[in-house]
Design an enzyme around this catalytic site. Structure first.
Site, PDB file in Angstrom:
ATOM      1  N   GLY A 216       0.844  -1.205   0.000  1.00 44.20           N
ATOM      2  CA  GLY A 216       0.000   0.000   0.000  1.00 44.20           C
ATOM      3  C   GLY A 216       0.868   1.239   0.000  1.00 44.20           C
ATOM      4  N   ASN A 217       0.279   2.370   0.258  1.00 53.14           N
ATOM      5  CA  ASN A 217       1.062   3.606   0.359  1.00 53.14           C
ATOM      6  C   ASN A 217       0.423   4.519   1.394  1.00 53.14           C
ATOM      7  OD1 ASN A 217      -0.842   5.536  -1.048  1.00 53.14           O
ATOM      8  ND2 ASN A 217      -0.565   3.989  -2.639  1.00 53.14           N
ATOM      9  N   ARG A 218       1.053   5.664   1.630  1.00 58.76           N
ATOM     10  CA  ARG A 218       0.668   6.509   2.769  1.00 58.76           C
ATOM     11  C   ARG A 218      -0.417   7.527   2.451  1.00 58.76           C
ATOM     12  NH1 ARG A 218       4.525   5.561   6.649  1.00 58.76           N
ATOM     13  NH2 ARG A 218       6.581   4.984   5.850  1.00 58.76           N
ATOM     14  N   SER A 219      -1.064   7.431   1.299  1.00 56.45           N
ATOM     15  CA  SER A 219      -2.092   8.427   0.972  1.00 56.45           C
ATOM     16  C   SER A 219      -3.212   8.400   2.017  1.00 56.45           C
ATOM     17  CB  SER A 219      -2.672   8.124  -0.408  1.00 56.45           C
ATOM     18  OG  SER A 219      -3.820   8.899  -0.615  1.00 56.45           O
ATOM     19  N   ALA A 287      -3.846   7.631  -4.938  1.00 59.04           N
ATOM     20  CA  ALA A 287      -2.470   7.173  -5.143  1.00 59.04           C
ATOM     21  C   ALA A 287      -2.563   5.701  -5.523  1.00 59.04           C
ATOM     22  CB  ALA A 287      -1.661   7.367  -3.864  1.00 59.04           C
TER      23      ALA A 287
END
Ligand code: CTP
Length: 412
Positions: A216-219, A287
């Site tokens: 995943g990512n930090r959005s 994102a």
């Protein structure tokens, strides 16, 4: 001699102008003057602390109306907050202190200003003004997010600049001319996006590794949610396709939750239809993960002391916005992409220009990762075929309005 403009033109509106206790209160007088100059009637209200910063006589002199400060004033028959709310087409709270924002977010009605806001028939504009540390405090940010997601409140500012203490940062009140313009837009009653269908994507995507793990990512989703809230408040019919985030759905917005890039792609295809006529604009604030594990394990991957750490093979995800752009025959839908980059401003802009060309979109919102991810504020430049705007630092809601302004200004 030229007489005071009479509020008798068809576009003249009644504006309740509520002043709360900040040093910026003196600028509310200028906002009143500008609105009156445009032919509007202004009903001034002040909290008790506002009267310590600017004299009620100044405001009543400019407005030609008595200043209401006290819910219990026996000079007014009936319920003063209801009477003002009934008369006003729009309520503008200028300046709005951190305390006023907190009380508004909670729906409190403990003074004339908040009681009138709770009773308002029409939209409410708030122009925050406070020290930058107060503005960036998580409590204030949560209050602002709650107010915006309720869908009735429009923010004007704050902006970055010097504040009363001499410190510089985000928290300075927007200029009176900007606030008066925003009030007039709201008072005109017709959202400039009414009749438009806007699809916004927001948040990260989660790409499964096994049933319990993902890439995943930090959005945080905040920018996309702010865009959806603002587009709705400006009259658009809004579909928000949200990756996994824990944010409340803005009032009046239709929401579809997805997890993976493939699911987001399917939700976009459903929304746009085969001919892409399902939206006038697509704003890709999500994102989207560029890669996913080539195959997700059906069972939880176990560590095995005897063997080395497993390798995860990655596969490319489709570029969702570029796919839509490639299928687009004419100018519709308008396409907005984001470029979240690391590096200095010049590097961020160079990446954004490259994305504008490669993805064949109409607008790229360029921002630096360290100033955006998870923050309530952001600093962005808008890049289109004509060039790049300067970087502007503002709340995500205010930036959402700037992005939507560009869409509105775009030739149909
Ligand atoms: N985007 C998309 N589909 C993807 C990836 C990104 O539609 N599979 C969109 C995002 O929603 C965003 C923009 O494209 O609007 C971001 O562009 P992208 O090139 O993916 O950005 P980064 O991954 O940050 O950049 P790069 O890989 O070029 O470093």
């Amino acid at each position: 001699m030229t007489e005071r403009p009479r509020p008798n033109e068809s576009r003249a509106r009644v504006v309740a102008l509520a002043v709360t206790g900040s040093v910026a209160a003196y600028k509310a007088v200028e906002v009143a003057r500008l609105l009156i100059k445009s032919g509007h009637r202004v009903l001034p209200l002040m909290t008790a602390s506002a009267t310590r910063f600017v004299g009620p006589v100044t405001l009543s002199g400019i407005c030609g109306e008595p200043v209401a400060t006290d819910m219990w004033d026996p000079a007014y028959p009936g319920e003063l907050h209801v009477a003002i709310a009934d008369r006003a087409d729009v309520l503008a709270i200028v300046p709005a202190t951190a305390d006023a924002l907190a009380r508004l977010a909670q729906g409190r009605a403990d003074d004339l200003v908040t009681a009138t806001a709770l009773c308002a028939r029409g939209p409410v504009l708030v122009a925050p003004a406070m020290h930058p540390r107060m503005w960036s405090h998580p409590a204030t940010q949560a209050n602002v997010a709650a107010l915006v997601s309720q869908g009735r409140v429009r923010l004007a500012g704050p902006v970055v600049g010097p504040v009363a203490s001499g410190d510089v940062g985000m928290g300075r009140m927007a200029e009176p001319v900007e606030i008066a313009r925003a009030v007039e837009e709201l008072a005109s009653g017709v959202g400039d996006l009414s009749g438009k269908r806007v699809v916004v994507t927001a948040g990260p995507t989660y790409e499964p590794i096994d049933p319990v793990r993902f890439l995943g990512n930090r959005s945080s989703g905040k920018m996309g949610f702010a865009l959806a809230a603002r587009a709705r408040a400006r009259g658009a019919d809004v579909l928000l396709i949200a990756g996994p985030v824990a944010l409340p759905t803005p009032a009046g917005v239709e929401r579809r939750d997805v997890e993976t890039a493939e699911q987001m792609r399917a939700a976009l295809a459903d929304a746009l239809g085969p001919d892409l006529r399902g939206a006038d604009a697509v704003v890709m604030a999500a994102a989207v993960a560029d890669f996913r594990p080539a195959s997700a394990s059906a069972t939880k991957i176990k560590k095995d002391a005897a063997s080395a750490a497993p390798a995860i093979d990655l596969a490319r995800n489709p570029d969702l916005i570029a796919e839509i752009a490639a299928r687009r025959a004419g100018e519709a839908p308008a396409l907005v992409a984001f470029a979240l980059e690391t590096g200095d401003d010049a590097a961020v802009l160079a990446y954004a220009r490259k994305k504008l060309e490669q993805k064949r979109v109409d607008l790229v919102v360029a921002n630096a990762a360290h100033e955006s991810l998870g923050h309530g504020d952001n600093r962005v430049a808008l890049v289109d075929a004509a060039g790049a705007s300067p970087f502007v630092a503002a709340s995500k809601e205010a930036l959402a309005d700037r992005i939507l302004d560009r869409l509105v200004a775009r030739p149909a």
